[in-house]
Write a protein that holds these residues in place. Structure first.
Motif, PDB file in Angstrom:
ATOM      1  N   THR A 211      66.454 -60.396  36.311  1.00  0.00           N
ATOM      2  CA  THR A 211      65.646 -61.460  35.742  1.00  0.00           C
ATOM      3  C   THR A 211      65.310 -61.234  34.286  1.00  0.00           C
ATOM      4  OG1 THR A 211      63.666 -60.337  36.542  1.00  0.00           O
ATOM      5  CG2 THR A 211      64.607 -62.047  37.949  1.00  0.00           C
ATOM      6  N   ASN A 212      65.478 -60.052  33.784  1.00  0.00           N
ATOM      7  CA  ASN A 212      65.220 -59.777  32.381  1.00  0.00           C
ATOM      8  C   ASN A 212      66.461 -59.893  31.520  1.00  0.00           C
ATOM      9  OD1 ASN A 212      62.488 -59.265  32.637  1.00  0.00           O
ATOM     10  ND2 ASN A 212      62.823 -57.123  33.207  1.00  0.00           N
TER      11      ASN A 212
ATOM     12  N   LEU B 184      62.786 -71.493  32.397  1.00  0.00           N
ATOM     13  CA  LEU B 184      63.737 -70.458  32.005  1.00  0.00           C
ATOM     14  C   LEU B 184      65.077 -70.634  32.691  1.00  0.00           C
ATOM     15  CD1 LEU B 184      61.479 -67.263  31.989  1.00  0.00           C
ATOM     16  CD2 LEU B 184      61.946 -68.889  30.137  1.00  0.00           C
TER      17      LEU B 184
ATOM     18  N   THR C  83      64.290 -65.389  28.987  1.00  0.00           N
ATOM     19  CA  THR C  83      63.249 -64.371  29.104  1.00  0.00           C
ATOM     20  C   THR C  83      63.071 -63.617  27.790  1.00  0.00           C
ATOM     21  OG1 THR C  83      64.751 -62.595  29.827  1.00  0.00           O
ATOM     22  CG2 THR C  83      63.811 -64.019  31.548  1.00  0.00           C
TER      23      THR C  83
ATOM     24  N   ASP D  16      53.035 -72.049  31.847  1.00  0.00           N
ATOM     25  CA  ASP D  16      53.981 -72.199  32.953  1.00  0.00           C
ATOM     26  C   ASP D  16      55.426 -72.048  32.484  1.00  0.00           C
ATOM     27  OD1 ASP D  16      53.948 -74.540  31.499  1.00  0.00           O
ATOM     28  OD2 ASP D  16      54.045 -75.869  33.235  1.00  0.00           O
ATOM     29  N   TYR D  17      55.635 -71.205  31.480  1.00  0.00           N
ATOM     30  CA  TYR D  17      56.965 -71.074  30.876  1.00  0.00           C
ATOM     31  C   TYR D  17      58.032 -70.634  31.860  1.00  0.00           C
ATOM     32  CZ  TYR D  17      55.483 -66.139  30.472  1.00  0.00           C
ATOM     33  OH  TYR D  17      55.023 -64.875  30.728  1.00  0.00           O
ATOM     34  N   ASN D  18      57.644 -69.935  32.940  1.00  0.00           N
ATOM     35  CA  ASN D  18      58.657 -69.481  33.898  1.00  0.00           C
ATOM     36  C   ASN D  18      59.419 -70.640  34.522  1.00  0.00           C
ATOM     37  OD1 ASN D  18      58.557 -66.580  33.923  1.00  0.00           O
ATOM     38  ND2 ASN D  18      56.516 -66.738  34.826  1.00  0.00           N
ATOM     39  N   ASP D  19      58.794 -71.813  34.602  1.00  0.00           N
ATOM     40  CA  ASP D  19      59.463 -72.983  35.170  1.00  0.00           C
ATOM     41  C   ASP D  19      60.585 -73.496  34.280  1.00  0.00           C
ATOM     42  OD1 ASP D  19      57.733 -72.983  37.330  1.00  0.00           O
ATOM     43  OD2 ASP D  19      56.326 -74.386  36.397  1.00  0.00           O
TER      44      ASP D  19
END
Length: 292
Positions: free
Chosen positions: A47-48, A271, A233, A266-269
């Motif tokens: 994920t990175n 990526l 990320t 909510d930046y993960n949404d």
């Protein structure tokens, strides 16, 4: 709706971007869903964005650190993965969110498969799939993308554009002659029967006050369905920008996702899912879910 910052600072790099304000749009309810695995042409990253290699030395050759390719889309030889890229064993669920700002650097572009105009950078396969709330693919929609080059500069040749009314040329191009005469990293594709588009591009660079991002627009019958942005990320961006031969001159981004005023908390949404192809190119993919 969050606006792009208008307080860009002087950049310690080859190019300079002048300060201007962003633009905003009314929110549109959508869902964003990234999932899946790729075919045998790709090796999965975590994920990175790491490829599992500890090598961080810039060797200046045709490939950069961790086996990433360089020099633009001409170095790509892997095929685009099939639709299993987007498959998931989980039940289709939607996390509704609002649209993101269009920004000041949009003008309508052309129908293209390779949007790089032979610019340099980490070659990137950009795969998007458009589906509805029931996970049915949506065909015949236009998906338009635009982003900056390795130095954070947008192209600015609007001579053939049908819509350039909101384009802020000096802000986006820095009034650089090569940018003003180019249309790099802009293009439109039409979703196929699987709701999918494939574009060849390069990983974008950064400019001050923004996390690295790619804009996209969805239209049907000349009507906007959605305007938003996707990002990457922090760890992946920092690795590429400090170690990759095409990006290291510009250095580490000055804005992380948590500091970005557009993506918000909510930046993960927003990526991309990413993988490294066998030829060292980047595979960036995402499902987009809209309400019909």
């Amino acid at each position: 709706m969050t606006l792009e910052r208008d307080n860009k600072t002087t950049l310690k790099r080859r190019r300079f971007i002048k300060t201007a304000a962003g633009l905003t749009l009314a929110p549109i309810a959508i869902g964003l869903w990234g999932c899946g695995s790729s075919d045998s042409n790709s090796t999965t990253s975590d994920t990175n964005g790491s490829t599992g290699s500890d090598d961080s030395t810039d060797n200046g050759s045709d490939t950069s650190t961790d086996g990433w390719a360089s020099g633009g889309t001409a170095s790509m030889v892997s095929d685009f993965p099939d639709d299993s890229l987007f498959e998931s064993s989980s039940v289709c669920s939607v996390a509704l969110t609002g649209a993101q700002t269009e920004g000041p650097c949009y003008f309508q572009s052309d129908y293209l498969d390779d949007i790089s105009e032979e610019q340099t950078g980490l070659p990137m396969m950009l795969c998007l799939q458009l589906i509805d709330e029931s996970c049915n693919p949506l065909s015949g929609y236009e998906i338009e993308v635009w982003h900056c080059d390795v130095d954070g500069i947008y192209s600015g040749d609007t001579s053939d554009s049908a819509d350039s009314s909101n384009f802020n040329s000096s802000f986006c191009t820095g009034n650089e002659s090569d940018a003003l005469s180019a249309k790099w990293f802009r293009g439109i594709a039409v979703t196929d029967s699987s709701g999918r588009v494939n574009l060849k591009s390069c990983f974008p660079g950064w400019y001050s006050s923004r996390a690295i991002h790619i804009h996209f627009r969805i239209r049907r019958n000349n009507n906007d369905q959605l305007i938003s942005q996707f990002g990457f990320t922090d760890a992946f961006c920092q690795d590429i920008c400090t170690n990759h031969v095409d990006y290291s001159h510009h250095g580490e981004p000055d804005t992380l996702l948590g500091q970005d005023t557009v993506f918000g908390s909510d930046y993960n949404d927003y990526l991309f899912d990413i993988e490294q192809n066998e030829d060292g190119s980047l595979l960036a993919y995402k499902r987009i879910i809209i309400s019909e």
